[in-house]
Design an enzyme around this catalytic site. Structure first.
Site, short mmCIF file in Angstrom:
data_model
loop_
_atom_site.label_atom_id
_atom_site.label_comp_id
_atom_site.label_asym_id
_atom_site.label_seq_id
_atom_site.Cartn_x
_atom_site.Cartn_y
_atom_site.Cartn_z
N TYR A 159 44.60 49.30 40.71
CA TYR A 159 45.69 48.33 40.80
C TYR A 159 46.81 48.83 41.71
CZ TYR A 159 43.25 46.13 36.91
OH TYR A 159 42.29 45.54 36.12
N ASP A 163 39.68 52.47 28.54
CA ASP A 163 38.42 53.12 28.92
C ASP A 163 38.58 54.60 29.25
OD1 ASP A 163 36.32 51.00 29.00
OD2 ASP A 163 37.80 50.06 30.29
N HIS A 170 37.76 51.87 43.67
CA HIS A 170 37.46 50.58 43.05
C HIS A 170 38.70 49.71 42.99
CE1 HIS A 170 39.27 51.55 39.04
NE2 HIS A 170 39.05 52.78 39.46
N TYR A 180 44.47 38.29 35.19
CA TYR A 180 45.40 38.79 34.16
C TYR A 180 46.24 39.94 34.69
CZ TYR A 180 43.49 43.34 32.61
OH TYR A 180 43.13 44.66 32.53
N ARG A 181 45.85 40.49 35.84
CA ARG A 181 46.48 41.71 36.36
C ARG A 181 45.88 41.91 37.74
NH1 ARG A 181 44.98 47.25 33.15
NH2 ARG A 181 46.61 48.60 33.91
#
Ligand code: ADP
Length: 601
Positions: free
Chosen positions: A147, A208, A447, A528-529
């Protein structure tokens, strides 16, 4: 430090560093590090674009201003970001840039990094930023990988790294099942602090991977996998430094002498906490968090489903069970390709083609694993003493087995290093490190996520899955989807893994994502993000009634942050001085992260 020294240096322990690893995960971390450096071919970056100076400020004035701040905080707590960028890896992540950069490494970089040691020092930094009109960007740990990591949205902002010096567990209440934390407390650290005190009756919910901070994850609305998985819903009470330097405490924290700050989140009057999550309206310096009671027993279970088309029926079965709390945690329904990748082995071990990995190859590999071949695996956990679990698990078994070919995996047949056990620990509130291993699928693996929210319905799951599949094929990206099922909605998390040293692959992944966001929005699904570079686009999809919500956010921004110093552009919210100057990154802007300067002060 040279590349080989970096690769060979030991992983820091939590006892040595606030961002370190707990002892019980050290061996695993060492192994993960070897895997990361084995697949790394990216040359060490030299700096081509120095010096980095915030927009709208003269270089000398900036230097003097940093000198002034150094006198207040101590010189060792103010650093210029002018050295070669070192990527490190998850456990030794940089605060100088986004370790998983999807645009050029030197795009989203801070000009300097500062380390406050207290709320008062955070206030001093904010007042300093207002005095010189310098943008600042708070992080707690900076491990928000996928992110944007530690990067600011605006090049040249001064990064406020809260975690290094503000990392205390301030309080754990064994009676109320709550805690009060500073920004640098990771899930690893909170878990260890509870264990150290011998509070076996308290559980922490963990995401996670446990290296992120509880505050950073919560304000960005991250999730975990016990019944307390909605972290934002589970927090109680904030202390916030506003963009103009005042400090507030929310909820009961506003009442002097209260003893309910962490037990009653609302207090009196408007519930203001919401504006401090996924926003740029303040710096959170303390946060309360509720802790889960040890349920007195637990049992992980896993079912596999053979066919891709089973998704529809399965999600229909899951919905009433989840809403009725027979399925008790934020469980995951994962695709077999990602389960193969989580072994940490590179894709080239299985397939050398440059197109997406063919389904026959994936199934042939899966067939050799301890769970056999399948397409979907549901990882869940049942909580409570045996007779309570038995009641719920028998319902789950009968319902899941309505899907032809469904199999219940017997955990006793699985080896200790099988991924199932990592999910087992996470769902029992024990922080893990396993998840990040699928990043090694590609050399220099990075990622970035596509994460739309949908109802728990077979038709929505299928629609989103088909959409993702089509775009992944088009851009040549292997598809790693996982459905995380909340109480009344689910997040589909699709991780796009790419070689970050390859500009073409970076572009392909970003193009793919830009299409996915728009495709999903056209069908009524929102993220959502999201990553920094997608925030404008995603915010732009939440545009009901002529963008009324963003207009409201801008009004708040202008009122709370008149000089526009706090994390400009975060979540698509631009302060007045940046607006209408081409700062927004969208499909049409051509991945230009920088606009045309800022309005003169
Ligand atoms: P993590 O702790 O998971 O590593 P980060 O520290 O990177 O996460 O935080 C994620 C994002 O949340 C940051 O980029 C920042 O925008 C926001 N954030 C994190 N901590 C704070 C804080 N204490 N106050 C305000 N915003 C924060």
């Amino acid at each position: 430090m040279s590349f080989s020294e970096e690769a060979q240096s030991d992983v820091p322990l939590l006892s040595e560093k606030h961002s370190g690893i707990p002892g019980y995960l050290l061996e695993k971390a060492r192994k993960a590090k070897v895997g990361v450096f084995e697949t790394r071919t990216k040359p060490k970056a030299s700096r081509n674009r120095l010096p980095v100076i915030p927009h709208g400020i003269d270089e000398q004035v900036f230097s003097d201003a940093l000198g002034e701040l150094g006198k207040q905080l101590g010189e060792e707590n103010v650093e210029r970001n002018d050295k070669p960028l070192r990527d490190g890896w998850y456990m030794e992540h940089p605060n100088t840039h986004d370790l998983m950069a999807v645009v050029d490494d030197e795009e989203l970089v801070p000009s300097a990094i500062v380390y406050p040691g207290s709320t008062e020092e955070v206030q001093q930094i904010v007042l300093w930023a207002n005095k010189y009109k310098i943008p600042i960007n708070p992080i707690s740990m900076g491990r928000n990988l996928g992110y944007g990591g530690a990067a600011p949205r605006v090049r040249g902002a001064v990064l406020v790294d809260l975690g290094r010096r503000m990392n205390k567990v301030l309080e754990i209440s064994p009676e109320d099942y709550t805690c009060l934390l500073e920004p640098g407390v990771s899930f690893f650290a909170l878990y260890e602090a509870i264990k150290e005190k011998g509070y076996d009756h308290l559980w922490v919910d963990v995401p996670d991977v446990g290296g992120g901070s509880v505050i950073g994850n919560t304000v960005d609305r991250g999730v975990g996998y016990t019944p307390y998985g909605d972290h934002w819903a589970c927090h109680a009470g904030l202390e916030v430094v506003l963009p103009t330097g005042e400090v507030i405490r929310t909820g009961m924290g506003a009442l002097p002498g209260n003893n309910t700050w962490q037990t009653f989140p609302y207090g009196f009057g408007p519930y203001s906490d919401g504006i401090f999550s996924q926003s740029n309206f303040g710096i959170v310096t303390k946060m309360g968090m509720t802790l889960m009671p040890n349920p007195g027993g637990y049992e992980s279970f896993c079912y596999t489903f053979q066919k891709e088309e089973d998704l529809h029926q399965l999600i229909e079965i899951i919905r009433p069970l989840r809403i009725g709390n027979i399925l008790e945690n934020v469980a995951q329904l994962r695709h077999v390709t990602q389960s193969i990748a989580v072994s940490g082995r590179p894709r080239t071990d299985f397939y050398k083609g440059s197109d997406t990995i063919p389904s026959e190859v994936v199934h042939a590999v899966a067939a050799t694993g301890p769970m056999g071949d399948y397409t979907w695996a549901y990882y869940g956990m049942s909580y409570g003493p045996p007779h309570i679990r038995q009641y719920k698990l028998s319902i789950v078994d009968a319902e899941f087995k309505k899907v032809a070919g469904a199999r219940r995996i017997d955990p006793s047949t699985l080896p200790a290093d099988e991924y199932f056990w990592a999910r087992d620990r996470v769902a029992a509130g024990v922080p893990e490190l396993q998840e990040l291993r699928w990043v090694n699928w590609m050399p220099n693996g990075a990622h970035i996520a596509f994460s739309p929210v949908s109802p728990i319905r077979g038709s929505d799951a299928t629609r989103l899955y088909d959409l993702a599949k089509k775009r992944h094929e088009e851009f040549g990206v292997d598809l790693f989807p996982a459905f995380c099922v909340g109480l009344r909605e689910m997040h589909l998390i699709v991780e796009l893994v790419y070689d970050r040293a390859d500009p073409e692959r970076r572009k392909a992944v970003l193009d793919c994502l830009r299409h996915l966001v728009d495709d999903a929005a056209a069908l009524g699904y929102g993220e959502y993000r999201t990553h920094l570079v997608l925030m404008d686009q995603v915010a732009g999809t939440y545009n009901w009634n002529d963008g009324a919500l963003m207009k409201f956010h801008e009004k708040l921004k202008d009122a709370l942050d008149p000089n526009g110093i706090m994390a400009p552009g975060r979540c698509g919210i631009w302060p007045k001085k940046y607006r209408n100057r081409g700062w927004e990154m969208t499909k049409d802007s051509g991945e230009n992260t920088q606009g045309d300067g800022v309005a003169p002060s």
